[in-house]
Design a protein around this motif. Structure first.
Motif, PDB file in Angstrom:
ATOM      1  N   MET A  11      51.039  54.407   8.167  1.00 16.46           N
ATOM      2  CA  MET A  11      52.127  53.519   8.569  1.00 16.46           C
ATOM      3  C   MET A  11      52.689  53.930   9.931  1.00 16.46           C
ATOM      4  O   MET A  11      53.044  53.073  10.745  1.00 16.46           O
ATOM      5  CB  MET A  11      53.231  53.549   7.502  1.00 16.46           C
ATOM      6  N   ARG A  12      52.756  55.230  10.189  1.00 17.25           N
ATOM      7  CA  ARG A  12      53.253  55.673  11.489  1.00 17.25           C
ATOM      8  C   ARG A  12      52.340  55.205  12.620  1.00 17.25           C
ATOM      9  O   ARG A  12      52.800  54.787  13.674  1.00 17.25           O
ATOM     10  CB  ARG A  12      53.378  57.203  11.502  1.00 17.25           C
ATOM     11  N   ILE A  13      51.018  55.300  12.384  1.00  8.90           N
ATOM     12  CA  ILE A  13      50.074  54.820  13.394  1.00  8.90           C
ATOM     13  C   ILE A  13      50.239  53.317  13.605  1.00  8.90           C
ATOM     14  O   ILE A  13      50.218  52.823  14.737  1.00  8.90           O
ATOM     15  CB  ILE A  13      48.630  55.161  12.974  1.00  8.90           C
ATOM     16  N   THR A  14      50.426  52.604  12.487  1.00  5.49           N
ATOM     17  CA  THR A  14      50.595  51.143  12.587  1.00  5.49           C
ATOM     18  C   THR A  14      51.857  50.785  13.362  1.00  5.49           C
ATOM     19  O   THR A  14      51.833  49.906  14.238  1.00  5.49           O
ATOM     20  CB  THR A  14      50.659  50.531  11.180  1.00  5.49           C
ATOM     21  N   LEU A  15      52.975  51.432  13.042  1.00  8.64           N
ATOM     22  CA  LEU A  15      54.227  51.146  13.733  1.00  8.64           C
ATOM     23  C   LEU A  15      54.145  51.495  15.209  1.00  8.64           C
ATOM     24  O   LEU A  15      54.639  50.748  16.069  1.00  8.64           O
ATOM     25  CB  LEU A  15      55.380  51.903  13.070  1.00  8.64           C
ATOM     26  N   LEU A  16      53.533  52.608  15.517  1.00  8.98           N
ATOM     27  CA  LEU A  16      53.406  53.014  16.919  1.00  8.98           C
ATOM     28  C   LEU A  16      52.516  52.035  17.689  1.00  8.98           C
ATOM     29  O   LEU A  16      52.878  51.574  18.792  1.00  8.98           O
ATOM     30  CB  LEU A  16      52.834  54.432  17.003  1.00  8.98           C
ATOM     31  N   ALA A  17      51.359  51.716  17.101  1.00  5.76           N
ATOM     32  CA  ALA A  17      50.467  50.764  17.772  1.00  5.76           C
ATOM     33  C   ALA A  17      51.117  49.383  17.864  1.00  5.76           C
ATOM     34  O   ALA A  17      50.962  48.675  18.877  1.00  5.76           O
ATOM     35  CB  ALA A  17      49.141  50.678  17.017  1.00  5.76           C
ATOM     36  N   VAL A  98      51.923  40.051  14.839  1.00  3.83           N
ATOM     37  CA  VAL A  98      51.779  40.264  13.400  1.00  3.83           C
ATOM     38  C   VAL A  98      50.327  40.539  13.030  1.00  3.83           C
ATOM     39  O   VAL A  98      50.013  41.478  12.275  1.00  3.83           O
ATOM     40  CB  VAL A  98      52.317  39.044  12.622  1.00  3.83           C
ATOM     41  N   LEU A  99      49.407  39.687  13.566  1.00  7.55           N
ATOM     42  CA  LEU A  99      47.989  39.905  13.280  1.00  7.55           C
ATOM     43  C   LEU A  99      47.514  41.246  13.817  1.00  7.55           C
ATOM     44  O   LEU A  99      46.714  41.952  13.173  1.00  7.55           O
ATOM     45  CB  LEU A  99      47.165  38.761  13.877  1.00  7.55           C
ATOM     46  N   GLY A 100      47.982  41.623  15.008  1.00  8.26           N
ATOM     47  CA  GLY A 100      47.573  42.901  15.599  1.00  8.26           C
ATOM     48  C   GLY A 100      48.016  44.086  14.760  1.00  8.26           C
ATOM     49  O   GLY A 100      47.233  45.016  14.520  1.00  8.26           O
ATOM     50  N   MET A 101      49.258  44.045  14.273  1.00  8.22           N
ATOM     51  CA  MET A 101      49.744  45.136  13.434  1.00  8.22           C
ATOM     52  C   MET A 101      48.985  45.187  12.109  1.00  8.22           C
ATOM     53  O   MET A 101      48.696  46.269  11.585  1.00  8.22           O
ATOM     54  CB  MET A 101      51.245  44.979  13.183  1.00  8.22           C
ATOM     55  N   GLY A 102      48.634  44.026  11.581  1.00  8.42           N
ATOM     56  CA  GLY A 102      47.842  43.996  10.356  1.00  8.42           C
ATOM     57  C   GLY A 102      46.468  44.604  10.559  1.00  8.42           C
ATOM     58  O   GLY A 102      45.988  45.386   9.728  1.00  8.42           O
ATOM     59  N   LEU A 103      45.821  44.228  11.679  1.00  2.00           N
ATOM     60  CA  LEU A 103      44.501  44.799  11.970  1.00  2.00           C
ATOM     61  C   LEU A 103      44.586  46.306  12.196  1.00  2.00           C
ATOM     62  O   LEU A 103      43.706  47.064  11.755  1.00  2.00           O
ATOM     63  CB  LEU A 103      43.906  44.105  13.197  1.00  2.00           C
ATOM     64  N   VAL A 104      45.652  46.742  12.897  1.00  2.00           N
ATOM     65  CA  VAL A 104      45.830  48.181  13.119  1.00  2.00           C
ATOM     66  C   VAL A 104      45.996  48.904  11.786  1.00  2.00           C
ATOM     67  O   VAL A 104      45.435  49.988  11.579  1.00  2.00           O
ATOM     68  CB  VAL A 104      47.045  48.444  14.028  1.00  2.00           C
ATOM     69  N   TYR A 105      46.760  48.308  10.853  1.00  4.51           N
ATOM     70  CA  TYR A 105      46.962  48.926   9.541  1.00  4.51           C
ATOM     71  C   TYR A 105      45.637  49.073   8.789  1.00  4.51           C
ATOM     72  O   TYR A 105      45.361  50.114   8.179  1.00  4.51           O
ATOM     73  CB  TYR A 105      47.939  48.076   8.733  1.00  4.51           C
ATOM     74  N   ILE A 106      44.805  48.017   8.859  1.00  2.69           N
ATOM     75  CA  ILE A 106      43.504  48.066   8.166  1.00  2.69           C
ATOM     76  C   ILE A 106      42.580  49.094   8.813  1.00  2.69           C
ATOM     77  O   ILE A 106      41.956  49.922   8.130  1.00  2.69           O
ATOM     78  CB  ILE A 106      42.857  46.667   8.165  1.00  2.69           C
TER      79      ILE A 106
END
Length: 392
Positions: A11-17, A98-106
């Motif tokens: 989640m930290r990586i996702t939030l940062l990205a 939103v899509l970018g954060m979702g892709l980063v999370y995956i």
């Protein structure tokens, strides 16, 4: 900081990205909006006949337009198109973010999967399964490097645990033998209805001998694991120390017809005299114990590249190469039966190594089986004297 510690790494990586992506998208959106407004105004100026009535002055626009006259007006159609463009680009900004954060999370989850697998593999290894290793075949990335590092650590832990087990078994064995002898002597006295004075004296003599042996083992263990770092150092004359040791061991030399040669260039060194005396005594005594009849012991104290070095060599039986790394371990004996006859318990060289390292020096051994051994102590700071050799 406490909040970030409670959030998972994924989640930290996702939030940062996501924050970086959102910032870049905002910059691009503002730039595109500013450029679009400029282009709309240029189009309006290029077709002034289409302007039916003033609708909005340029100074009312959200961003200033460089190079446009302040009395420039926009038609309703152009203004509506500009507003539609701004709305569309903001919607695209939100969707892309939103899509970018979702892709980063995956992607972050998949990238961290090997770390989760590594964590699971490590958690299954206990003190009873130190032979297990973490598989990292074919991995050249950071996870592979981390797995390799853990395997190296497991190798060290396994060796350390094996040493501890051997040490505990050897301590128990060394303490058990004299205790068993004492116990047997007392049992014999109990079995005798009227033991004689000579039997009492014999039992007491055996008991005293084994108690001294126990005390010697305990004293050696205390010296071996003494955590006291600092000690008072004095200037020690090496030649006098070696001559005193050889004089004390002279009966052993005579018994085996051993010739001892002393070659001393180092006049004195700084150290704790009592400890160094014991260390050198043990080395020279071992050189005599395990030497052949009519053999030689050569003691050298010299300077090499401005640093003092002491070597004690003998012409004894030598040591196998695969045992050289173990001879400094507590209770290790190259020849157990021979060490029993000479009264050793395998702590002498361990104590020597501890004393030498406490002085900041280093001890190494070089040996060829059947030809003898050379123990070398290096890293000594001492005063150089003229070359002096003698046969003791």
């Amino acid at each position: 900081m406490k909040f970030t510690n409670r959030v998972s790494l994924r989640m930290r990586i996702t939030l940062l990205a996501g924050a970086i992506l959102l910032l870049c998208s905002l910059i691009l959106t503002m730039t595109a909006s500013y450029n679009a407004r400029t282009q709309f105004i240029n189009i309006e100026l290029a077709n002034p006949q289409q302007a039916k009535e003033p609708y909005r002055a340029i100074e009312e626009s959200r961003l200033p337009t460089v190079g446009i006259a302040p009395n420039t007006t926009l038609s309703p159609a152009v203004t509506q198109a500009k507003d539609n463009f701004d709305t569309t680009i903001i919607i695209i900004l939100v969707i892309v973010s939103v899509l970018g954060m979702g892709l980063v999370y995956i992607v972050a989850g998949r990238s961290l999967d090997p770390i989760h697998e590594l964590s699971k593999a490590i958690s299954t290894i206990t003190e009873h399964e130190l032979k297990k290793r973490i598989p990292h075949v074919g991995r050249k990335d950071e996870v592979g490097v981390l797995a390799h590092s853990f395997n190296i650590m497991l190798d060290r832990l396994e060796k350390s645990f094996l040493k501890q087990k051997r040490f505990s078994a050897n301590v128990a064995h060394e303490l058990k033998t004299p205790l068993a002898i004492i116990h047997a002597g007392t049992q014999v006295l109990h079995m005798e209805k009227n033991p004689s004075k000579s039997e009492y004296e014999e039992t007491l003599a055996i008991t005293e001998k084994n108690v001294k042996r126990l005390m010697a083992v305990v004293d050696d263990l205390m010296n071996l694991y003494d955590e006291k770092e600092g000690f008072e150092t004095t200037s020690i004359c090496l030649k006098d120390m070696f001559e005193t040791i050889c004089s004390e061991l002279h009966p052993h030399f005579e018994e085996k017809q051993i010739v001892t040669e002393l070659h001393c260039e180092l006049h004195n060194v700084k150290g704790y005299e009592a400890l160094l005396y014991r260390a050198f005594f043990n080395l020279i005594e071992n050189a005599a114990k395990y030497n052949k009849i009519g053999g030689k012991i050569h003691i050298k104290a010299m300077e090499i590249n401005g640093v003092g070095q002491i070597s004690i060599s003998d012409t004894g039986n030598g040591i196998y190469s695969d045992e050289l790394l173990q001879i400094f371990e507590p209770f290790y004996r190259v020849n157990k039966s021979r060490s029993r006859k000479t009264g050793g318990v395998g702590l002498g060289l361990s104590i020597v190594k501890t004393i030498i390292e406490k002085h900041g020096w280093k001890i190494t051994v070089d040996s060829t089986f059947g030809q003898g051994s050379v123990f070398t102590i290096s890293g000594i700071e001492g005063q150089i004297n003229s070359k002096r050799s003698s046969i003791i």
